[in-house]
Design an enzyme around this catalytic site. Sequence first.
Site, PDB file in Angstrom:
ATOM      1  CG  HIS A   1      -1.710   1.278   1.354  1.00  0.00           C
ATOM      2  ND1 HIS A   1      -2.896   1.507   0.695  1.00  0.00           N
ATOM      3  CD2 HIS A   1      -1.466   2.410   2.056  1.00  0.00           C
ATOM      4  CE1 HIS A   1      -3.349   2.699   0.990  1.00  0.00           C
ATOM      5  NE2 HIS A   1      -2.491   3.280   1.812  1.00  0.00           N
TER       6      HIS A   1
ATOM      7  CG  HIS B   1       0.695   6.437  -0.254  1.00  0.00           C
ATOM      8  ND1 HIS B   1      -0.089   7.564  -0.110  1.00  0.00           N
ATOM      9  CD2 HIS B   1       0.155   5.509   0.576  1.00  0.00           C
ATOM     10  CE1 HIS B   1      -1.058   7.333   0.762  1.00  0.00           C
ATOM     11  NE2 HIS B   1      -0.929   6.089   1.190  1.00  0.00           N
TER      12      HIS B   1
ATOM     13  CD  GLU C   1      -4.718   6.676   2.193  1.00  0.00           C
ATOM     14  OE1 GLU C   1      -4.976   5.679   1.490  1.00  0.00           O
ATOM     15  OE2 GLU C   1      -3.723   6.751   2.927  1.00  0.00           O
TER      16      GLU C   1
ATOM     17  CB  SER D   1      -2.895  -0.401  -3.013  1.00  0.00           C
ATOM     18  OG  SER D   1      -3.777   0.193  -2.072  1.00  0.00           O
TER      19      SER D   1
END
Length: 255
Positions: free
Chosen positions: A132, A137, A178, A197
């Site tokens: 993740h 990111h 996010e 993700s």
Amino acid sequence: MGIATSPLNLAQGKLNVAAPYLIEQTWADYTPEQHAIWSELVTRRMPQLREHACREYLDGFQQIGLREDQLPNLSEVSALLQPRTGWQSTPVSGFLPADAFFEMLAARMFPTTTWLRSRDSMEYTPEPDIFHDVFGHVPMHAHPVFADFLESYGKICARLTDPVALERMGRLFWFTVEFGLIRQNGEIKVYGSGLISSHGECTRVLAGGCEVKDFNLNAVLNQEFQTSEMQPVLYAVESFDQIYEATKQAESQLA
């Protein structure tokens, strides 16, 4: 001759609150099974992302040297990332308190966990892991405007003391970093790490399973969310300059 200073010591020297949470990544300790899990996770996501991720994410993936066949070495990632935008992918021991998290963002150090989910948690893990954090990111941190936005966000939040204001800024992070969407060439593209993700969540959004609204700062600051549920509403920006400017507007509203 001088004594060489490790990346960990250098990072600790720049931080106050977050320093105790910094660790070294022992890349050699990852097992063949862990590399295989990483490879399976990445190769499962890439066909959809090549079509539906924003171009900045796809460019960043290449620029920071991520590979489909093995887990990332964070020192190597940072060596490619830092000359571009000043950001580093900095290993941490796990979940950080808010003040440590904001301090690291303000210093352009993205707190990165080093553990990887097990094979029985391939679809979802409640706690962020290296897949993740890095796959989701870090490619975006190679884009200059997004990089400036994230640093600005960290600095603003580090200065805020009102818990209500911090909660509202948390919504800005949630609906951009996010679960952010962007319009490019007339299409909705994904850039938020939770969508990048997560195959299930991303597929649901692309199939029209949630309402997509034009990004509006006031709407985002007031939009509540549940971390454990699929998102009923998401927001699409027109450019990353829009969210960079939104952090400045939010600071003036919430200070």
